[in-house]
Motif scaffolding. Structure first.
Motif, PDB file in Angstrom:
ATOM      1  N   TRP A 252      52.323  -0.895  50.957  1.00 12.15           N
ATOM      2  CA  TRP A 252      52.793  -2.275  51.151  1.00 12.15           C
ATOM      3  C   TRP A 252      54.283  -2.375  50.856  1.00 12.15           C
ATOM      4  O   TRP A 252      55.051  -2.948  51.629  1.00 12.15           O
ATOM      5  N   VAL A 253      54.680  -1.799  49.722  1.00 16.13           N
ATOM      6  CA  VAL A 253      56.086  -1.883  49.312  1.00 16.13           C
ATOM      7  C   VAL A 253      56.990  -1.276  50.387  1.00 16.13           C
ATOM      8  O   VAL A 253      57.992  -1.873  50.789  1.00 16.13           O
TER       9      VAL A 253
ATOM     10  N   HIS B 238      48.996   5.640  48.426  1.00 21.90           N
ATOM     11  CA  HIS B 238      48.596   4.507  47.592  1.00 21.90           C
ATOM     12  C   HIS B 238      48.782   3.222  48.382  1.00 21.90           C
ATOM     13  O   HIS B 238      49.853   2.989  48.951  1.00 21.90           O
TER      14      HIS B 238
ATOM     15  N   GLY C  12      58.383  -2.101  42.945  1.00 24.86           N
ATOM     16  CA  GLY C  12      58.693  -2.182  44.360  1.00 24.86           C
ATOM     17  C   GLY C  12      58.470  -3.582  44.906  1.00 24.86           C
ATOM     18  O   GLY C  12      59.296  -4.111  45.658  1.00 24.86           O
TER      19      GLY C  12
ATOM     20  N   MET D 145      48.373  -3.040  38.926  1.00 24.40           N
ATOM     21  CA  MET D 145      48.950  -2.042  39.807  1.00 24.40           C
ATOM     22  C   MET D 145      49.777  -1.097  38.935  1.00 24.40           C
ATOM     23  O   MET D 145      50.263  -1.504  37.886  1.00 24.40           O
ATOM     24  N   PRO D 146      49.966   0.114  39.384  1.00 29.98           N
ATOM     25  CA  PRO D 146      50.880   0.977  38.632  1.00 29.98           C
ATOM     26  C   PRO D 146      52.272   0.366  38.581  1.00 29.98           C
ATOM     27  O   PRO D 146      52.647  -0.422  39.456  1.00 29.98           O
TER      28      PRO D 146
ATOM     29  N   ILE E 239      55.192   1.431  39.151  1.00 29.88           N
ATOM     30  CA  ILE E 239      56.121   1.695  40.242  1.00 29.88           C
ATOM     31  C   ILE E 239      55.851   0.747  41.410  1.00 29.88           C
ATOM     32  O   ILE E 239      56.772   0.261  42.053  1.00 29.88           O
ATOM     33  N   VAL E 240      54.576   0.441  41.623  1.00 31.38           N
ATOM     34  CA  VAL E 240      54.237  -0.475  42.711  1.00 31.38           C
ATOM     35  C   VAL E 240      54.747  -1.871  42.397  1.00 31.38           C
ATOM     36  O   VAL E 240      55.357  -2.552  43.223  1.00 31.38           O
TER      37      VAL E 240
ATOM     38  N   TYR F 279      51.420  10.066  44.199  1.00 31.50           N
ATOM     39  CA  TYR F 279      51.521   8.969  45.149  1.00 31.50           C
ATOM     40  C   TYR F 279      51.743   9.415  46.587  1.00 31.50           C
ATOM     41  O   TYR F 279      51.597   8.622  47.501  1.00 31.50           O
TER      42      TYR F 279
ATOM     43  N   GLY G 287      49.129   0.120  47.483  1.00 33.47           N
ATOM     44  CA  GLY G 287      50.189  -0.756  46.981  1.00 33.47           C
ATOM     45  C   GLY G 287      51.560  -0.267  47.392  1.00 33.47           C
ATOM     46  O   GLY G 287      52.414  -1.035  47.838  1.00 33.47           O
ATOM     47  N   LEU G 288      51.766   1.034  47.273  1.00 29.25           N
ATOM     48  CA  LEU G 288      53.057   1.601  47.637  1.00 29.25           C
ATOM     49  C   LEU G 288      53.281   1.518  49.143  1.00 29.25           C
ATOM     50  O   LEU G 288      54.409   1.317  49.607  1.00 29.25           O
TER      51      LEU G 288
ATOM     52  N   LEU H 152      43.910   2.155  43.526  1.00 34.75           N
ATOM     53  CA  LEU H 152      43.961   1.732  44.918  1.00 34.75           C
ATOM     54  C   LEU H 152      44.571   2.814  45.800  1.00 34.75           C
ATOM     55  O   LEU H 152      45.152   2.514  46.834  1.00 34.75           O
TER      56      LEU H 152
END
Lengths: 211, 465
Positions: free
Chosen positions: B119-120, B114, A175, A168-169, A171-172, B53, B116-117, B176
């Motif tokens: 999700w965060v 994104h 987080g 994952m990047p 930043i992800v 993003y 993943g983001l 992703l």
């Protein structure tokens, strides 16, 4: 070596299923964190430095040191040591865990016919760990044990994400790390709050709100 | 512009924590409410180029505009709430800071492209809203907060497993982020994608309060302070549903649209059944409103499941529900403030004891139960029509019957609370700040119902099927 670590990881789950002392749970969480840390060192040595640092922070810092320390602090300050009267006798608990392992490895073995499947050992153990974490949440009474079950599920998903090895990047990742940390922290604070309000840390106490 | 929208709430929340002054908190809330609304409006009208993003596209601009209106109302109400609630100076600062952080997380959730983001941010919204729920430190609020954070975090972990499974099947896809996934949708292995969808649906569905994953929702929404309940129901549920919509579009592009739609139809109908059973024996009016959120999110999910011409009504339904429900939750705060109880039996004659709140309470209910000009009238009508066109006779019949049943039982509760009671008691008016936010919300809902064609054009930019 890699496989030995993963098998050890699976064994910690088996140990947890056979015990009711909370200190043991915490020790197992510590061992799991260390095993994940060693796995990172073994498999990710060619990753970028920032990614590697972050992963080390997550495994060694969070999973092996911070969370076990915090949980131990909560247990000591609230004087809870035993998972009193498990709703399931230890014998059945071990049998169920074993069955989960068999099922998980069957799924992992079956999925090898699909493209891009992760390695069987990784996949099998991580499914088993996630399912066992859920089993612990379902069968134990103390809410602190539920937090530990949650951490075990998190460790299982972490192992699974290692098996996929897709990055994952940064930043992800950052987080995700922050989220898990805050979640455990908040859950811990609430354990103390619930203890001081209900004078009991049993999940059966949390049944006032219903229809 | 995107950076400004995301950084302002964080900076302001840090300032609120640093100053800890009541006047500063209120000024901040008022400033941010207006600032956020106009910023979002600007972004929707003048889309800015996407960053790596974050982006504004047809789908999330609907959600962004909607949540900016809900935030405007909820933050204005918060000012009045903080004045009257008697919270200590320290808690008021926490309240302000957490509210702003909630705005940050929700904005990030809506704008991110994104997975993943997403999700965060979804997990982060759970974490920043939990303190609101256990702020009262009562047994019930602690219980609700525990269920909320535990069930949602566990659900979100399932969503993470879904992301891992998706990245297994999408090895050839660049990243992703949704644009990349959409572009190369056909290259994703269909088995892993289907598995991933189930896990993501469970994860996001838990947050969206879809039956059978809704058990935490009535507790959390009824124990939170009124502005937070309004935001949870009016903005956060939509945010989680946005993730499901984005995944649904991916499934469609990969040619696997059939079985996810079946799942969504089942979950939608189940939500309707559960809500109708509960409202028959409702005892707590805030819980009743919370269950009604389960119902309306279920209807929207049903619409997305039916697909085709029902997607636009689904989006319209989300808009109408958010505005009407947020206004009802705020009015319920006024009622609770006056009667000091959440039991239906303890409240009668709101209209005579507090005319402003009583009228808004009834108006909100009429808006929620799809009386024209409510947008829900169009959305439910169009949904039923599309279900008949697609020959889904039994689900259509079930939907119509259950909606009628819920209308009957909710209506009897709402009117019993509004009328009757001791009419000789002296009427006491709530302050203007306790009423204006609901008027804003209901006016926005009526506007969406009165000018359907312009609004449809805006909505149809987000329709993907």
């Amino acid at each position: 070596m890699e496989y030995a670590l993963i098998v050890l990881f699976g064994l910690t789950i088996l140990y947890i299923s056979a015990t009711s002392r909370l200190e043991v749970y915490i020790n197992c969480l510590f061992i799991q964190g260390m095993l994940l840390f060693l796995l990172i060192l073994l498999t990710m040595h060619d990753a970028d430095i920032p990614v590697l640092l972050l992963l080390i922070l997550e495994t060694l810092g969070l999973k092996a040191i911070l969370v076990p320390w915090f949980l131990r602090y909560i247990i000591r300050s609230n004087h809870i040591y035993r998972e009193a009267e498990a709703s399931l006798p230890h014998f059945y608990s071990v049998v169920l865990t074993t069955m989960i392992f068999i099922f998980s490895f069957f799924v992992a073995w079956w999925s090898t016919r699909l493209p891009d499947t992760p390695e069987t050992v990784y996949f099998g153990v991580s499914i088993a760990v996630v399912l066992n974490g859920l089993l612990i949440i379902l069968t134990r009474h103390k809410i602190i044990t539920h937090v530990m079950g949650f951490m075990i599920v998190e460790n299982g998903t972490f192992l699974l994400s290692l098996a996929v090895a897709r990055e994952m990047p940064l930043i992800v990742n950052l987080g995700i790390l922050l989220d898990i940390f805050v979640a455990v922290f908040l859950l811990g604070i609430m354990v103390t709050r619930i203890r001081s309000t209900f004078e009991e840390l049993d999940i059966d106490m949390l049944t006032t709100l219903k229809d | 512009m995107l950076q400004l929208l995301l950084s302002t709430p964080v900076v302001l929340s840090l300032l609120a924590l640093a100053f800890r002054s009541k006047a500063f908190n209120k000024a901040t809330l008022a400033f941010f409410a207006v600032f956020y609304f106009f910023c979002c409006l600007f972004l929707v009208v003048h889309p800015v180029p996407a960053s790596s993003y974050f982006a504004v596209d047809g789908l999330n601009s609907i959600f962004l505009l909607l949540q900016s209106v809900v935030f405007l109302a909820a933050l204005l109400y918060s000012i009045a709430f903080l004045t009257e609630s008697g919270l200590t100076e320290e808690w008021q600062a926490y309240y302000t800071a957490l509210m702003l952080l909630f705005a940050f997380c929700l904005t990030g959730l809506t704008l991110t492209t994104h997975l993943g983001l997403f999700w965060v941010f979804l997990e982060a919204t759970t974490l920043v809203t939990t303190p609101f729920i256990f702020a009262e430190k009562k047994r019930t609020s602690l219980e609700a907060a525990w269920k909320y954070i535990f069930i949602c975090s566990l659900g979100i972990t399932f969503a993470f497993i879904g992301i891992i499974l998706l990245s297994l099947g999408a090895k050839s896809v660049e990243s992703l982020s949704f644009p990349d996934l959409y572009r190369q949708a056909t290259e994703i292995n269909s088995f892993w994608l289907s598995m991933a969808f189930v896990f993501l649906l469970v994860g996001f569905g838990t947050k969206a309060g879809l039956a059978p994953l809704h058990s935490w929702l009535p507790d959390a929404h009824s124990e939170a302070p009124p502005p937070v309940s309004a935001l949870l129901s009016g903005a956060l549920l939509n945010g989680a549903l946005l993730g499901i919509l984005r995944m649904l579009e991916l499934m469609n592009r990969a040619g696997l649209g059939q079985y996810p739609r079946l799942l969504l139809i089942c979950m939608g109908l189940m939500s309707l059944v559960i809500c109708s059973v509960y409202t028959l024996k409702a005892v707590n009016y805030k819980r009743m409103l919370a269950y009604s959120s389960v119902e309306h999110i279920g209807i929207a999910t049903l619409a997305f499941g039916v697909g085709g011409a029902a997607v636009l009504p689904g989006l319209l339904h989300l808009v109408g529900h958010s505005l009407a429900k947020a206004s009802l939750f705020l009015s319920s705060g006024n009622i609770h403030h006056r009667y000091k109880t959440r039991d239906i039996a303890g409240v009668t004659g709101v209209l005579s004891s507090d005319p402003g709140t009583g009228r808004l309470w009834i108006a909100g209910f009429l808006m929620l139960s799809a009386f024209p000009p409510s947008p829900l009238f169009y959305s439910e009508f169009l949904l039923l029509k599309e279900m008949l066109v697609q020959r889904l006779y039994i689900p259509a019949l079930m939907t119509a019957l259950l909606l009628t049943l819920i209308l009957l039982s909710m209506g009897s509760v709402v009117f019993r609370m509004a009328f009757g009671g001791n009419s000789s008691a002296k009427a006491e008016h709530s302050g203007y700040l306790f009423l204006i936010p609901q008027i804003i919300l209901l006016a926005a809902a009526a506007a969406a119902g009165f000018i359907p064609s312009e609004f449809y054009a805006f909505l149809s930019r987000g329709v993907f099927l």
